[in-house]
Design a protein around this motif. Structure first.
Motif, short mmCIF file in Angstrom:
data_model
loop_
_atom_site.label_atom_id
_atom_site.label_comp_id
_atom_site.label_asym_id
_atom_site.label_seq_id
_atom_site.Cartn_x
_atom_site.Cartn_y
_atom_site.Cartn_z
N LYS A 116 10.20 -1.80 -8.62
CA LYS A 116 10.52 -0.40 -8.88
C LYS A 116 10.34 0.00 -10.34
CE LYS A 116 15.46 -1.51 -9.42
NZ LYS A 116 16.83 -1.21 -8.95
N HIS A 117 9.76 -0.88 -11.15
CA HIS A 117 9.70 -0.62 -12.58
C HIS A 117 8.37 -0.02 -13.05
CE1 HIS A 117 13.54 -2.58 -13.07
NE2 HIS A 117 13.09 -3.67 -12.47
N SER A 118 7.28 -0.22 -12.31
CA SER A 118 6.00 0.38 -12.70
C SER A 118 6.13 1.91 -12.66
CB SER A 118 4.88 -0.08 -11.77
OG SER A 118 4.66 -1.47 -11.90
N VAL A 119 5.58 2.57 -13.65
CA VAL A 119 5.75 4.01 -13.79
C VAL A 119 5.29 4.75 -12.54
CG1 VAL A 119 3.50 4.26 -14.92
CG2 VAL A 119 5.27 5.99 -15.27
N GLY A 120 6.15 5.64 -12.04
CA GLY A 120 5.80 6.47 -10.89
C GLY A 120 5.89 5.80 -9.54
N VAL A 121 6.27 4.53 -9.49
CA VAL A 121 6.29 3.85 -8.20
C VAL A 121 7.49 4.34 -7.38
CG1 VAL A 121 7.69 1.87 -8.94
CG2 VAL A 121 6.05 1.59 -7.08
N ALA A 122 7.26 4.56 -6.09
CA ALA A 122 8.29 5.05 -5.18
C ALA A 122 7.79 4.88 -3.76
CB ALA A 122 8.63 6.51 -5.46
N ARG A 123 8.68 5.04 -2.80
CA ARG A 123 8.26 5.03 -1.40
C ARG A 123 7.65 6.39 -1.09
NH1 ARG A 123 8.99 1.36 2.18
NH2 ARG A 123 8.91 2.88 3.89
N GLN A 124 6.35 6.41 -0.87
CA GLN A 124 5.61 7.64 -0.60
C GLN A 124 4.36 7.29 0.18
OE1 GLN A 124 4.42 9.26 -4.50
NE2 GLN A 124 4.67 7.21 -5.35
N TYR A 125 3.70 8.32 0.69
CA TYR A 125 2.52 8.05 1.52
C TYR A 125 1.42 7.41 0.68
CZ TYR A 125 -1.44 8.53 4.64
OH TYR A 125 -2.54 8.26 5.42
N CYS A 126 0.87 6.32 1.18
CA CYS A 126 -0.21 5.60 0.51
C CYS A 126 -1.45 5.66 1.39
CB CYS A 126 0.19 4.15 0.25
SG CYS A 126 -1.09 3.16 -0.55
N GLY A 127 -2.47 6.40 0.95
CA GLY A 127 -3.69 6.54 1.74
C GLY A 127 -4.39 5.23 1.98
N GLN A 128 -4.31 4.30 1.01
CA GLN A 128 -4.97 3.00 1.17
C GLN A 128 -4.40 2.23 2.35
OE1 GLN A 128 -5.46 0.68 -2.45
NE2 GLN A 128 -5.21 -1.24 -1.35
N LEU A 129 -3.07 2.38 2.57
CA LEU A 129 -2.41 1.67 3.66
C LEU A 129 -2.26 2.54 4.91
CD1 LEU A 129 0.42 -0.09 1.61
CD2 LEU A 129 -1.81 -1.03 2.27
N GLY A 130 -2.41 3.86 4.75
CA GLY A 130 -2.27 4.77 5.87
C GLY A 130 -0.84 4.94 6.34
N LYS A 131 0.13 4.72 5.46
CA LYS A 131 1.54 4.85 5.83
C LYS A 131 2.39 5.01 4.58
CE LYS A 131 2.25 -0.17 5.90
NZ LYS A 131 2.72 -1.34 6.70
N THR A 132 3.67 5.33 4.77
CA THR A 132 4.60 5.43 3.65
C THR A 132 4.97 4.03 3.19
OG1 THR A 132 5.48 7.54 4.44
CG2 THR A 132 6.86 6.27 2.93
#
Length: 440
Positions: free
Chosen positions: A115-131
């Motif tokens: 959770k420390h990388s800037v901007g990282v959060a649980r959100q939709y990821c197009g590369q994985l096709g899911k949240t």
């Protein structure tokens, strides 16, 4: 050998990097800039800082690692200036086979743990096709029929990050970076591109952007035409229909934007429901471009109508525009929907071709990730993330500029430039020291 890294390409690469060096300021940044771009073009499996240091200077891995780490993570050079230099060198090559036709807005995700990388959060990821746990970057690319180049990028900072002073401090997020929605970032990038005088094009975007009425209106306010995907539940007025004039003028009762239409009046309809109402005669097969083995196209319907601005109850609908619907033969229901402000007299084949040009952004992301290590940065800070992306685009820009020299088939895998041997004693960070011979 065709597709190999020849002495001629080496000379072109040196000239390309020399121009980049001139815009980064201090002379001591020249060597790490050249080394970083060189490493991104080498056939290295992982293109984070340490593996790059190992391949460009196998005799001084530790020192080079520190040099590159400081250059990309803390260097005070300007991303905007370097991106402008890349554009100056690459866009003329891109436009040799045709003028810029599209400005493509999109975002891409970078899966991350922790959770420390800037901007990282649980959100939709197009590369994985899911949240999933990831970072998301919004970008703008300029595209012709045969090539495209990213010209702007910015990390999306979720509200939880934007409002957390401690996390911002640790990731060194600039104080002048507030929370901005993805559509807001995209509109900022479009406005900046206009201010920079970049070759104009029709704005293309997926439903994540095109489905937002404020984004579509923002594009129109900038004086740009668009052809954007929308969601099946988007409300429109049937061709020839519009809400009746608003007669209520006193203050009592519902606000004008929320008034109810009389039961006898026609009502707005969702685009999916409208597609299901259309007769067979409304559908036509259109070929938009030549694929690698056969023509590419589909089965479409085209309607001129007004958008109902989301809620379908406002008395002032949008101006008449195009609704384009794709329903592949044999599928049980329509597949995709677009709204476009392109001219009313445009040929339907041209409307399809321009709208479908959005596939180029997918190619950009694929090549940037597979060839140039776009998603491999392991630092946690705001500056390092954007510096790495800028350098990846710079390396990608060089590949694009050499399209006539390096055949397209060779760009689907790393250039066969000779990779310096890594010393047998080299131990990657995190590996057990017993896994290799003692370091000299």
């Amino acid at each position: 050998m065709e597709g190999r890294w020849t002495e001629e390409i080496e000379a072109r690469f040196d000239a390309y990097v020399d121009r980049l060096v001139k815009v980064i300021g201090h002379a001591d940044r020249a060597e790490p800039l050249r080394d970083y771009c060189t490493g991104l073009l080498l056939p290295v499996e992982r293109k984070s800082v340490e593996p790059l240091a190992a391949v460009v200077r196998p005799d001084r891995v530790s020192a080079k690692h520190q040099s590159l780490l400081h250059f990309v993570g803390q260097g005070g050079w300007s991303d905007e200036a370097l991106m402008a230099c890349v554009r100056e060198q690459v866009l003329p090559v891109v436009e040799r086979d045709g003028l810029v036709e599209a400005w493509i807005i999109d975002d891409t995700g970078f899966p991350k743990k922790g959770k420390h990388s800037v901007g990282v959060a649980r959100q939709y990821c197009g590369q994985l096709g899911k949240t999933e746990n990831c970072q998301v970057m919004v970008s703008l690319s300029l595209a012709t029929e045969t090539a495209s180049l990213p010209v702007a990028h910015r990390l999306f900072l979720p509200e939880a990050w934007a409002n957390d002073a401690e996390r911002r401090r640790k990731a060194r997020v600039p104080e002048d970076i507030p929370f901005r929605s993805k559509t807001g970032i995209a509109l900022d990038q479009l406005a900046a591109a206009i201010a920079q005088g970049l070759p104009p094009g029709v704005v293309l975007a997926d439903a994540g952007y095109g489905g937002a009425a404020d984004f579509r209106q923002g594009v129109t306010d900038l004086g740009l035409a668009y052809a954007v995907a929308i969601r099946p539940i988007t409300n429109v007025w049937r061709p020839g229909e519009a809400p009746p004039p608003r007669s209520r003028t006193h203050r009592r009762g519902p606000r004008p934007g929320e008034q109810k239409l009389p039961k006898h009046a026609h009502q707005p309809v969702q685009v999916k429901a409208l597609a299901l109402e259309l007769p067979d005669s409304a559908w036509q097969t259109v070929t938009c471009r030549q694929g690698s083995s056969e023509p590419l196209g589909g089965r479409f319907a085209f309607l001129r109508l007004c958008c109902a601005n989301g809620d379908g109850l406002r008395a002032n609908p949008s101006p008449e525009l195009w609704l384009m619907i794709e329903w592949p033969q044999g599928d049980p229901e329509p597949a995709r929907f677009w709204l476009s402000t392109l001219p009313a007299d445009i040929a339907t084949t041209e409307l399809v071709r321009l709208t479908k040009l959005r596939w180029r952004i997918e190619r950009d992301y694929l090549d940037l990730k597979q060839q140039c290590g776009l998603g491999h940065y392991e630092g946690r800070g705001w500056r390092g993330f954007h510096h790495h992306v800028t350098l990846c685009i710079a390396a990608y820009g060089f590949l694009i500029s050499q399209m006539e020299t390096i055949p397209p088939s060779a760009l689907h895998h790393p250039l066969s430039r000779q990779k310096p041997p890594i010393p047998k004693a080299y131990i990657p960070r995190g590996a057990p020291r017993s896994a290799a011979a003692p370091c000299p």
